[in-house]
Design an enzyme around this catalytic site. Structure first.
Site, PDB file in Angstrom:
ATOM      1  N   CYS A  32      39.578 -73.516 -46.701  1.00 59.67           N
ATOM      2  CA  CYS A  32      40.716 -73.578 -47.586  1.00 59.67           C
ATOM      3  C   CYS A  32      40.407 -74.387 -48.818  1.00 59.67           C
ATOM      4  CB  CYS A  32      41.904 -74.283 -46.974  1.00 59.67           C
ATOM      5  SG  CYS A  32      41.455 -75.629 -46.221  1.00 59.67           S
ATOM      6  N   HIS A 140      44.099 -79.246 -44.549  1.00 58.36           N
ATOM      7  CA  HIS A 140      44.389 -77.905 -45.264  1.00 58.36           C
ATOM      8  C   HIS A 140      44.658 -78.212 -46.708  1.00 58.36           C
ATOM      9  CE1 HIS A 140      45.668 -74.146 -46.075  1.00 58.36           C
ATOM     10  NE2 HIS A 140      46.597 -74.392 -46.354  1.00 58.36           N
ATOM     11  N   ASN A 155      48.780 -71.157 -51.652  1.00 59.13           N
ATOM     12  CA  ASN A 155      48.453 -71.436 -50.493  1.00 59.13           C
ATOM     13  C   ASN A 155      47.765 -70.126 -49.907  1.00 59.13           C
ATOM     14  OD1 ASN A 155      48.282 -72.357 -47.774  1.00 59.13           O
ATOM     15  ND2 ASN A 155      49.877 -73.416 -47.981  1.00 59.13           N
TER      16      ASN A 155
END
Length: 304
Positions: A32, A140, A155
């Site tokens: 991520c 994250h 995202n």
């Protein structure tokens, strides 16, 4: 080597007949941090390899500082403990530290990434004019970016980019921080957004979304991989093989999302080699046509 092609940054774009695209990499493994950076700069620039290299350089620099202290150096408890803990900037799953992301942005674009709560971080700029944000909680990372005058939540766990209004941006940021997120910002200087289909070559096609389709709320919004104009000119080659990318029989969408990074790279190389070897009707190398003689008249020797 990385499949992420580097591109020359420009802040001046011709918006005449502009076609707006939004880049939104989806989650792969625990990368991520990489996706957040690429979504922030709207291009496939950073790879796991390049970020890992930065992480190891930071680790080496930190250990070097600890080795030169006056409290035992390489024999100190802190140094030995740090050495046994392994990297402090990337773990085996591919989670990168904020220092890696900061170093990557600074090295590639000369941009800083301060915490939004740091004094002077916004440089006197209203939060609704900041170009981009990177948010982090529990390993994250995700980006929020101002693109063509609108804020988008990019995202990598979302199916598609999510619009955030200017009116609700400040509330959104406050809410994220109340939930335990750390929010970092780039006030200005990010690469210009994509304004033409041709410019989508700076990213992977399956991650580009046509902005007008997103704004219209279309469930079948066009991506660069499903753009009907993308395959114009495709067909059968003289060796009988198709020039088209392997697609799903039910949707017609390439199976790119099901491939690993290495498999996608191999597919791209094979496609480029096939294009390079395909005959061209413009350079005189098209297959030569062999004239067919007329049928012989009845009674001619050899006639059937």
């Amino acid at each position: 080597s990385s499949r992420c092609a580097q591109y020359e940054r420009t802040r001046t774009v011709d918006t005449t007949m502009a076609e707006h695209w939004i880049y939104h990499e989806r989650q792969e493994a625990l990368l991520c941090g990489q996706h957040a950076l690429n979504n922030l700069v709207q291009a496939c620039v950073f790879s796991p390899g390049s970020l890992s290299e930065i992480a190891h350089q930071l680790d080496a620099a930190e250990l070097n500082v600890m080795a030169q202290n006056n409290e035992g150096g390489t024999r100190s408890r802190d140094y030995i403990q740090r050495l046994n803990e392994g990297s402090g900037n990337v773990d085996p799953q591919g989670n990168f530290s904020i220092e890696v992301l900061r170093s990557a942005l600074m090295t590639q674009y000369g941009l800083s990434l301060p915490n939004i709560r740091q004094e002077g971080a916004l440089e006197g700029t209203d939060i609704a004019e900041v170009e981009g944000f990177i948010c982090n909680k529990d390993a994250h990372w995700f980006a929020i970016r101002l693109i063509h005058g609108r804020y988008w939540n990019l995202n990598s766990t979302l199916e598609r980019p999510k619009l955030i209004s200017h009116f609700s941006l400040a509330t959104e940021m406050e809410s994220l921080q109340n939930q335990g997120y750390s929010v970092f910002c780039v006030v200005k200087g990010l690469p210009a957004p994509c304004t033409s289909a041709a410019s989508t070559s700076r990213g992977q096609p399956q991650y580009w979304w046509k902005e007008e389709d997103l704004l219209a709320g279309k469930t079948n919004a066009t991506t660069a991989a499903t753009d009907p104009w993308r395959s114009v000119g495709g067909g059968m080659r003289l060796d009988g093989k198709s020039t088209a990318t392997t697609t799903s029989s039910s949707t017609g969408i390439p199976y790119m999302g099901d491939l690993t990074e290495e498999e996608q790279m191999q597919l791209a190389v094979m496609a480029s080699l096939e294009q390079a070897s395909a005959p061209s009707l413009q350079n005189g190398h098209a297959a030569k046509l062999v004239p067919v003689p007329p049928e012989p008249e009845a009674g001619t020797t050899g006639a059937v």
